[in-house]
Write a protein that holds these residues in place. Structure first.
Motif, mmCIF file in Angstrom:
data_model
loop_
_atom_site.group_PDB
_atom_site.id
_atom_site.type_symbol
_atom_site.label_atom_id
_atom_site.label_comp_id
_atom_site.label_asym_id
_atom_site.label_seq_id
_atom_site.Cartn_x
_atom_site.Cartn_y
_atom_site.Cartn_z
ATOM 1 N N ASN A 76 -36.905 -56.500 34.909
ATOM 2 C CA ASN A 76 -36.778 -57.630 35.832
ATOM 3 C C ASN A 76 -35.324 -57.927 36.167
ATOM 4 O O ASN A 76 -35.047 -58.581 37.164
ATOM 5 C CB ASN A 76 -37.447 -58.869 35.230
ATOM 6 N N PHE A 99 -45.077 -54.335 48.339
ATOM 7 C CA PHE A 99 -45.583 -53.732 47.100
ATOM 8 C C PHE A 99 -44.635 -54.059 45.946
ATOM 9 O O PHE A 99 -45.044 -54.477 44.869
ATOM 10 C CB PHE A 99 -45.715 -52.217 47.268
ATOM 11 N N HIS A 100 -43.353 -53.867 46.233
ATOM 12 C CA HIS A 100 -42.336 -54.124 45.211
ATOM 13 C C HIS A 100 -42.370 -55.596 44.779
ATOM 14 O O HIS A 100 -42.385 -55.911 43.593
ATOM 15 C CB HIS A 100 -40.965 -53.775 45.796
ATOM 16 N N MET A 102 -44.769 -57.686 44.907
ATOM 17 C CA MET A 102 -45.969 -58.013 44.131
ATOM 18 C C MET A 102 -45.846 -57.459 42.712
ATOM 19 O O MET A 102 -46.244 -58.097 41.748
ATOM 20 C CB MET A 102 -47.203 -57.448 44.832
ATOM 21 N N ALA A 103 -45.293 -56.244 42.606
ATOM 22 C CA ALA A 103 -45.148 -55.646 41.283
ATOM 23 C C ALA A 103 -44.226 -56.479 40.404
ATOM 24 O O ALA A 103 -44.406 -56.542 39.197
ATOM 25 C CB ALA A 103 -44.623 -54.216 41.386
ATOM 26 N N TYR A 104 -43.235 -57.134 41.037
ATOM 27 C CA TYR A 104 -42.299 -57.954 40.266
ATOM 28 C C TYR A 104 -42.727 -59.409 40.241
ATOM 29 O O TYR A 104 -41.953 -60.280 39.851
ATOM 30 C CB TYR A 104 -40.873 -57.806 40.831
ATOM 31 N N LYS A 105 -43.951 -59.682 40.704
ATOM 32 C CA LYS A 105 -44.551 -61.022 40.634
ATOM 33 C C LYS A 105 -43.690 -62.115 41.268
ATOM 34 O O LYS A 105 -43.504 -63.184 40.681
ATOM 35 C CB LYS A 105 -44.847 -61.389 39.175
ATOM 36 N N ILE B 7 -52.515 -54.341 42.728
ATOM 37 C CA ILE B 7 -51.610 -53.812 43.757
ATOM 38 C C ILE B 7 -51.699 -52.291 43.868
ATOM 39 O O ILE B 7 -51.583 -51.739 44.953
ATOM 40 C CB ILE B 7 -50.140 -54.271 43.564
ATOM 41 N N GLU B 88 -40.687 -45.487 41.333
ATOM 42 C CA GLU B 88 -40.678 -46.899 41.713
ATOM 43 C C GLU B 88 -41.712 -47.664 40.882
ATOM 44 O O GLU B 88 -41.452 -48.773 40.422
ATOM 45 C CB GLU B 88 -40.968 -47.018 43.220
ATOM 46 N N PRO B 93 -41.813 -53.775 36.293
ATOM 47 C CA PRO B 93 -42.269 -54.371 35.028
ATOM 48 C C PRO B 93 -43.798 -54.386 34.937
ATOM 49 O O PRO B 93 -44.408 -55.433 34.833
ATOM 50 C CB PRO B 93 -41.688 -55.780 35.073
#
Lengths: 322, 247
Positions: A76, A99-100, A102-105, B7, B88, B93
């Protein structure tokens, strides 16, 4: 304050030492250049810092988090632009960023605002609905930088951010990098093959054979070379070289078809040199301030630019870095 | 965990909807099989038990659709690796477990959608799909597809490039399909072939699908379900493990 702390970091692949007991720190808010010939351990080090590889020994901390024990906190805290593109070509630019996010909330509203802001910053807002497989190399790289910044990392890793790009695009990417540092105080950790770019760094570490062999500001590194660099071509470089060594008790070196001599006040030194070498035919001479490239050659015995031509070496390092 | 799975799943579906040519070919392929092999073999075989040959074959072709679609979808991990997108995902995380499960659910969803499209053709073949049957077939399709995706991820977890891709098609996917009882009955095979068929997890999927659609099966449907469940648990566990440990 140090944002990256590396202590006795070691990585072995089988018997091979890729990173050999390195220790250094990166200060918060600086642009830190990590240079070295291929296979020196650059990509391996970055992979360890990005939590993609486990070190064999030693500790690495980013923003106070241990890269092996507190992976998610590290992830993070960092943004990464890899050497090879890592976008999904079937998704649009905006979707790649989403996408990025969302992946990192990142909360939805903040995410969408930042996507807009960043797309605008890297001049890709008009292209946001186009699939990234249709992007040019420079556009891809800019989008990846925007993506790396989306979750507001403390450190941005850039592995060869400008490789293979034309000079205009390289300049633009550098404008972004410097702006990021100045406006947002973000720490930037980058590797590059371009010595002119390394000059933009606040500090530089040079790594060779897995060890850090120099770490300082570009100015200090050049100062250590003492004075000016004289390049000389003669009828017999070997013999001339020996003679210079004994006459002036200095240590010149031969590379390609030239002799390289470091001397203070080069302009005054050349006449003395000519007198000493009067039995030789001197075909050319030049004097200039040393560049970072000279520092690099002096320390590693190789010019960094030669490496860019060596496609096989690049492939090898990529494979190792996996 | 759920967010990450969601996702990854969303990305799979987006790519699926966008890739028109693959969607069309993945629907055309089973239809061509039905039309050509179904008619051709049908002329020779006539009937298989109480079923017209093409009716016998239809559930098998439906499962074939799931097989190809799920396998290709899982193996797209190799593409992700080659084109860098996997990195990626790996530095984000999120857990690698979530990536593997998201991929499997995504692949299963795509396959199920394709299966439903094929299912539309069932009245033409003389198979009557009631609403009740439909709501039994859809989860069954998803279940079979999810299991196959697990197998695909196990294969892809260790593959570095797509050079081995043809090998997988020729030595994994095609034998799995041909020896599944999809296009010929498995009851009267010679012992050695019968052995191979019985270790092919897909044969249980074909059998139970045929039972649900036509009421006729060659094995006990309860056995089919048990074997499939076991394989599903096994492949999911192994695929998640391999993917987490992989590079």
């Amino acid at each position: 304050m140090s944002i990256i702390e590396i202590k006795n970091l070691t990585k072995k692949f089988g018997d091979k030492l890729a990173v050999d007991d390195i220790s250094f720190e990166v200060k918060e808010g600086e642009i830190f250049g990590f240079l070295g010939p291929n296979g020196a351990g650059k990509t391996t080090t970055i992979s360890i810092l990005c939590t993609l590889l486990q070190p064999t020994n030693g500790i690495a901390k980013i923003a106070g988090y241990d890269v092996t024990k507190e992976r998610d906190d590290v992830r993070n805290s960092i943004g990464i632009v890899f050497q090879d593109p890592s976008l999904d070509g079937d998704l649009t630019g905006e979707e790649n960023l989403r996408f990025h996010g969302m992946a990192y909330k990142i909360p939805k509203q903040i995410r969408e605002d930042r996507i807009k802001y960043l797309l605008d910053m890297v001049d890709l807002f008009d292209k946001k609905d186009e699939r990234t497989k249709n992007y040019s190399g420079g556009m891809k790289r800019r989008l990846e930088i925007a993506r790396g910044l989306l979750h507001h990392p403390k450190v941005l890793f850039l592995d060869e951010p400008t490789i293979g790009l034309d000079p205009q695009t390289r300049n633009r990417i550098w404008e972004h990098i410097i702006e990021l540092q100045e406006k947002n105080g973000i720490t930037i950790f980058l590797t590059t093959h371009y010595m002119e770019e390394a000059e933009n760094c606040n500090r530089i570490a040079i790594i060779d054979h897995g060890k850090i062999i120099a770490l300082d500001t570009p100015e200090n590194l050049k100062k250590n070379l003492k004075g000016d660099l004289i390049t000389l071509k003669t009828s017999d470089n070997q013999k001339a070289n020996e003679l210079i060594k004994t006459c002036f008790s200095i240590n010149p070196y031969i590379k390609d078809d030239s002799i390289f001599i470091y001397a203070e006040n080069g302009e005054n030194f050349i006449p003395k040199l000519f007198r000493a070498l009067r039995t030789f035919e001197i075909t050319s001479v030049s004097v200039r301030k040393p560049t970072l490239n000279d520092v690099f050659i002096k320390l590693t015995g190789r010019a960094i630019r030669e490496e860019t031509m060596d496609g096989v070496g690049r492939m090898r390092e990529r494979t190792r870095g996996r | 965990m759920l967010n990450a799975i969601y996702i990854i799943w969303l990305r799979e579906l987006k790519k699926f909807i966008r890739d028109r040519s693959r969607l069309i070919s993945s629907i055309a392929q089973p239809l061509i099989w039905l039309l050509l092999i179904g008619t051709g073999f049908g002329a020779t075989f006539g009937k298989v038990g109480d079923l017209q040959y093409i009716q016998f074959m239809f559930p098998g072709i439906l499962v074939m659709t799931l097989l190809f679609s799920s396998m290709f979808s899982a193996i797209s991990i190799i593409w992700d690796r080659e084109f860098g997108f996997l990195k990626e995902m790996l530095v984000a995380p999120i857990r690698r477990t979530s990536i593997a499960i998201g991929k499997a659910i995504g692949g299963a969803s795509r396959s199920t959608i394709q299966g439903i499209i094929i299912l539309v053709f069932s009245p033409l073949i003389g198979i009557n799909i009631t609403i009740q049957k439909f709501f039994l077939i859809v989860p069954l399709m998803f279940f079979i597809a999810f299991t196959i995706s697990g197998i695909g991820i196990i294969i892809a977890a260790r593959m570095e490039s797509f050079e081995g891709f043809n090998l997988i098609v020729n030595f994994v996917i095609m034998p799995m399909f041909l020896l599944s009882g999809a296009i010929f009955p498995i009851s009267n095979l010679p012992q050695w072939l019968s052995m191979i068929v019985s270790i092919n997890p897909l044969s249980y999927g074909v059998d139970i699908m045929r039972w649900v659609m036509t009421g006729i099966s060659e094995r006990n449907p309860a056995l089919d379900l048990m074997v499939l469940s076991l394989v599903c648990v096994l492949t999911t566990t192994i695929s998640v493990y391999l993917f987490s440990k992989g590079k």
